[in-house]
Every structure is written in structure tokens, then in C-alpha cells.
Write an enzyme that holds these catalytic residues in place. Structure first.
Site, PDB file in Angstrom:
ATOM      1  CD  GLN A  23       6.093  -4.021   9.388  1.00  0.00           C
ATOM      2  OE1 GLN A  23       5.682  -5.220   9.292  1.00  0.00           O
ATOM      3  NE2 GLN A  23       5.521  -2.697   9.363  1.00  0.00           N
ATOM      4  CG  HIS A  61      -5.682  -1.812  -2.327  1.00  0.00           C
ATOM      5  ND1 HIS A  61      -5.569  -1.916  -0.904  1.00  0.00           N
ATOM      6  CD2 HIS A  61      -4.162  -1.873  -2.797  1.00  0.00           C
ATOM      7  CE1 HIS A  61      -4.418  -1.854  -0.424  1.00  0.00           C
ATOM      8  NE2 HIS A  61      -3.576  -1.950  -1.536  1.00  0.00           N
ATOM      9  CG  ASP A  82      -0.269  -0.211   0.740  1.00  0.00           C
ATOM     10  OD1 ASP A  82      -1.248   0.220   0.641  1.00  0.00           O
ATOM     11  OD2 ASP A  82      -0.192  -1.437   0.482  1.00  0.00           O
ATOM     12  CD  GLU A 139       1.127   0.819   8.796  1.00  0.00           C
ATOM     13  OE1 GLU A 139       2.011   0.294   9.441  1.00  0.00           O
ATOM     14  OE2 GLU A 139       0.432   0.384   7.929  1.00  0.00           O
ATOM     15  CG  ASP A 154      -2.191  -1.698  18.544  1.00  0.00           C
ATOM     16  OD1 ASP A 154      -3.233  -1.942  17.915  1.00  0.00           O
ATOM     17  OD2 ASP A 154      -1.366  -2.449  19.272  1.00  0.00           O
ATOM     18  CB  ALA A 155      -5.328  -0.763  14.357  1.00  0.00           C
ATOM     19  CG  ASP A 213      -4.831  -2.769   3.243  1.00  0.00           C
ATOM     20  OD1 ASP A 213      -4.093  -3.686   3.132  1.00  0.00           O
ATOM     21  OD2 ASP A 213      -4.255  -1.700   2.546  1.00  0.00           O
TER      22      ASP A 213
END
Length: 305
Positions: free
Chosen positions: A44, A78, A102, A122, A154-155, A175
Site C-alpha cells: 500500500q 482504540h 500503529d 500486522e 497475514d492475520a 484493528d
């Protein structure tokens, strides 16, 4: 390595440029901002900008042209995703954060003294790297805490591994980027069912739904998927300045009543929260009538006069 800092330098006098982001299919919004950093990762486009409208805490980051978080208001989402769920659970020890590069959700989870492990899954290693360089206050040391494990990948793979090995979590925080892009497969009933399986007793998940006024179809789709899997799905709303609108989130569980299952007294580690409080808890879950057709447990074809 350049010095880390997460507040803008003194006004350089350079005129800010317009930065526009989508708000659903039919709307968009714009901030004036000063560019700080930009890069293309393998996944990205990542940008760091300073937003004069937000003052000294106006530093924010964007992914693929969408605002993700600013130092001024990142705590809102959050705190809403983490604290109602963990407080309702009461003794959560293991927390899984899907996305979360983040560090903001990890920071909030680590405020709970009973939490012994936080795993952050992440996809893009460039996200935590960029945030730690340009906005370190967002994580506020969360990735340096011995209880935190940052997993780059990858989650979905991490969840599959937990299923295969029998690992269980007390809370799973989604998130992620919005559900209309790469993260869409992580917001369907099949994936929610997998996550439900890796939850321990009294476990639950928390996630963002989107803008109920401008993304009603997406928000309703996610809620329907959650309700097909979990016994209790409880949406909440709050205003997020960086997103330009009222925002919806939800907590889902088979056993926890998060809406009414939180005490009136916060433990010491949560006394300095900036948005969430027991006094505001009920109002977060109080869905206004004009959004009942989107957020309420009612048929899709409900109409209002």
C-alpha cells in the site's frame, strides 16, 4: 536514522495542500495538510501528514488515500474497542490484535494489569516501521513491552495456526483497514466463525464497522455476519474527527453482555483515559432511533416516517 518526533515543526509558512478521502460510495471529505513522509510498501501507499486544523497533535497517517489515525483523536477508537470488552471480561490475559500496526490498540490493552500477552498480527512491516519513526507516541512504547509480540504476516494465517495448535485468546481486536478493500475477507461470517473458535471462555471480539450514515450497506453487512455467528452483538457509536463523521463499532461474544456488564469504577491503570469512561459507557451503546435500521437487530427493510 533521523530523530523520532511526532509533532510538527514550527510553521514553515508553506501553504497546506488538500488531502481528500472517501466517505462511502457517494461522499468524500478534505483536510488541508502538510506532507511529512510518503512511501510505497509491497502492499500500500503510506503517508504521514500534519493537519493544521488539529494543532500540535495534528500528525496523522494515511493508507492508500484514507486517513487512519491522528495523534489528536486515535485514542477514541482504540479506547472504545479495547476497554469495554476487557472490562466486561474482567480477567483477560491473552489479547490478539488483527492489524494494529500503529500500536494504538496494543497500548490500550497493555493498560490492563491482568493482560499477560498481546499478539499484534500486522500484514505490512512498513506500517509499524513508519509509525515508530514519525508518530512514536501512537504506540507509546507498546512494541517495547515484553508482553507484546509483533507478528508480520497475514492475520488469517495466524488465526489458522491458532486453530491448528489449540491456542486461545480472551479478546480479539480487529484493528484493520476498512472492510471494502483487502480486509473484506476478514469481515465475513466464515472468518468470524474461525475467530469464535479461538476464543477462550467469556471471550469476545471488538471491531470497527464504519460510517453508519454513509456506509450503511457495509455496516449492516458486517453486523449481519456477526449476528449469524455470535449470540450477543452490541454496536456502539461515537464521533471521530479524523473520519469526518459519526463512527460505528461493535463488540461480539457468546457470553458477555458488554453493554451492561461493566463496573462503575475503573482500575488504576485506566484512570487517565481520554475518551472512554464509565459515565459515558451507556451513551456509547445507546443507538439513536434514526440509526436503528442500520445498527439495530431489525429487518433490513425497516422504514421510518
Amino acid at each position: 536514522m533521523p530523530a523520532k518526533r511526532d509533532v510538527p515543526a514550527k510553521d514553515s509558512g508553506v501553504a497546506a495542500s488538500p488531502y481528500t478521502a472517501p466517505l462511502g460510495r457517494w461522499a468524500s471529505y478534505t483536510f488541508a495538510a502538510n506532507a511529512v513522509f510518503a512511501t510505497h510498501s509491497a502492499y500500500q501507499h503510506i503517508e504521514i501528514v500534519d493537519l493544521p486544523a488539529f494543532g500540535p497533535l495534528g500528525r496523522a497517517y494515511r493508507l492508500d488515500g484514507r486517513f487512519m489515525a491522528s495523534l489528536a483523536d486515535a485514542h477514541i477508537c482504540h479506547e472504545c474497542m479495547v476497554h469495554p470488552l476487557l472490562l466486561a471480561h474482567g480477567s483477560a490475559e491473552r489479547v490478539l490484535i488483527l492489524g494494529g500496526g500503529d500500536g494504538g490498540s496494543a497500548r490500550e490493552a497493555l493498560r490492563h494489569t491482568n493482560v499477560r500477552e498481546v499478539v499484534v498480527a500486522e500484514l505490512d512491516a512498513q506500517v509499524p516501521s513508519t509509525i515508530l519513526q514519525h508518530m512514536p507516541a501512537l504506540a507509546d512504547g507498546a512494541f517495547d513491552d515484553a508482553r507484546t509480540t509483533l507478528v508480520i504476516g497475514d492475520a488469517r494465517d495466524l488465526v489458522d495456526d491458532a486453530l491448528a495448535t489449540g491456542k486461545r485468546f480472551d479478546a480479539v481486536i480487529f484493528d484493520l483497514t476498512e472492510a471494502d478493500g483487502e480486509a473484506a475477507p476478514l469481515h465475513d461470517a466464515a472468518f468470524f466463525a474461525k475467530v469464535r473458535t479461538i476464543l477462550g471462555p467469556r471471550g469476545g471480539i471488538a471491531l470497527q464497522l464504519g460510517a453508519p450514515w454513509f456506509e450503511a450497506g457495509q455496516v449492516r453487512h458486517i453486523l449481519d455476519a456477526l449476528r449469524s455467528v455470535f449470540a450477543h452483538v452490541q454496536p456502539m457509536t461515537t464521533y471521530v474527527p479524523l473520519y469526518g463523521t459519526q463512527w460505528a463499532l461493535a463488540v461480539a461474544s457468546d457470553s458477555l453482555d458488554v453493554r451492561s456488564g461493566v463496573t462503575n469504577t475503573l482500575p488504576d491503570g485506566l484512570r487517565r483515559l481520554r475518551h472512554y469512561s464509565p459515565d459515558r459507557h451507556a451513551s456509547l451503546f445507546d443507538i439513536p432511533p434514526e440509526l436503528a435500521a442500520v445498527l439495530g437487530d431489525v429487518p433490513d427493510d425497516r422504514t421510518t416516517s
